[in-house]
Structure formats: C-alpha cells, structure tokens
Write an enzyme that holds these catalytic residues in place. Sequence first.
Site, PDB file in Angstrom:
ATOM      1  N   CYS A  11       0.824  -1.217   0.000  1.00 27.70           N
ATOM      2  CA  CYS A  11       0.000   0.000   0.000  1.00 27.70           C
ATOM      3  C   CYS A  11       0.855   1.263   0.000  1.00 27.70           C
ATOM      4  CB  CYS A  11      -0.946   0.013   1.199  1.00 27.70           C
ATOM      5  SG  CYS A  11      -2.183  -1.288   1.126  1.00 27.70           S
ATOM      6  N   HIS A  54     -13.228   8.776  -8.269  1.00 26.79           N
ATOM      7  CA  HIS A  54     -12.240   8.820  -9.345  1.00 26.79           C
ATOM      8  C   HIS A  54     -11.174   9.888  -9.083  1.00 26.79           C
ATOM      9  CE1 HIS A  54     -15.202   6.290 -11.321  1.00 26.79           C
ATOM     10  NE2 HIS A  54     -14.198   5.874 -12.068  1.00 26.79           N
ATOM     11  N   GLU A  76     -13.330  -1.061   2.277  1.00 24.77           N
ATOM     12  CA  GLU A  76     -12.206  -0.871   1.356  1.00 24.77           C
ATOM     13  C   GLU A  76     -12.121  -2.057   0.394  1.00 24.77           C
ATOM     14  OE1 GLU A  76      -8.158   1.285   2.097  1.00 24.77           O
ATOM     15  OE2 GLU A  76      -7.985  -0.790   2.778  1.00 24.77           O
TER      16      GLU A  76
END
Length: 147
Positions: free
Chosen positions: A36, A83, A127
């Site tokens: 991550c 986005h 998530e």
Amino acid sequence: MKQKVAVVRREHFNAAHRLFRKDWSDEQNTSTFGKCSLPNFHGHNYELEAKVIGEVDAETGYVMDIKKLSDLIAEKVLEKFDHKNLNLDVEEFRTLNPTAENIAIVIYNILRPHIPEQNELYIRLFETPRNYVEYPVAPTNFVNPKS
C-alpha cells in the site's frame, strides 16, 4: 417513549491512494504499509454506508428522507472522492494518511453538519468486500460466526 429507527444509504466510489508518511524512510513505510506504500499509488472500489438513527417524524413517517441523504452524499462526498487520487486531489489528505480509518472519519466530519442535530450518524466504509471500518464506534450485537 418514541422508538428509534435507522435508515442506511449505500453508495460507491473509486479512488486511488498511497499509505505513507513523508517523514519516514521508504524502508519504514514499506515495513509498516507493505504494498500500500508503493510510490505509484493503488486503487479501491469503496462501498460507503451512511446510517442515520432517530425518531420517526409523525408527519412524514421518515427519520430522514433517504433521497435527501443520497443527494447529500453525492454532493459532499462522491463529488469530492470519486475517481480521485486521495493524496493529491483531496485537501484533507494532503497532511493526513488516507487509511480507511481516516477516510471514514473525514466522511463523517463532512456529513455531520448536514444531518439533523437530534439524529445520530454512523459511517461504514468497505475498502474491500472483507475489510471495513466504522466511525464512530457504536455498541454492536456482533456475533462471532465461529461460535
């Protein structure tokens, strides 16, 4: 005594982020955040649930008009997060690591001023289909499926 009811609106957004601390070395970031922390970011298909709890209004039969809740989330959260690269495009995450926990808190803080004061607000942010966070933490009737 009036009874409380919860209404929940589920929404979806896609966003990229990178978990890292600028004041840490690449090694420490990788050790803490794993993949991550890769420098070119990664994305998630987030599922957001906003739960509003309150007494049913005698005139409307609503705790809160769920269409108004949907519109509020669209305007205040989706417009800002969908986005987007959270680290680069969302002001709150310029100095705050965009972990799922921090994203949930930010969403709560964005929505809370727009929810009637007498109503409770809870955020659940997925998530992944198996990983989610909740804010604020509420008492739960969680049952361990293995018991």
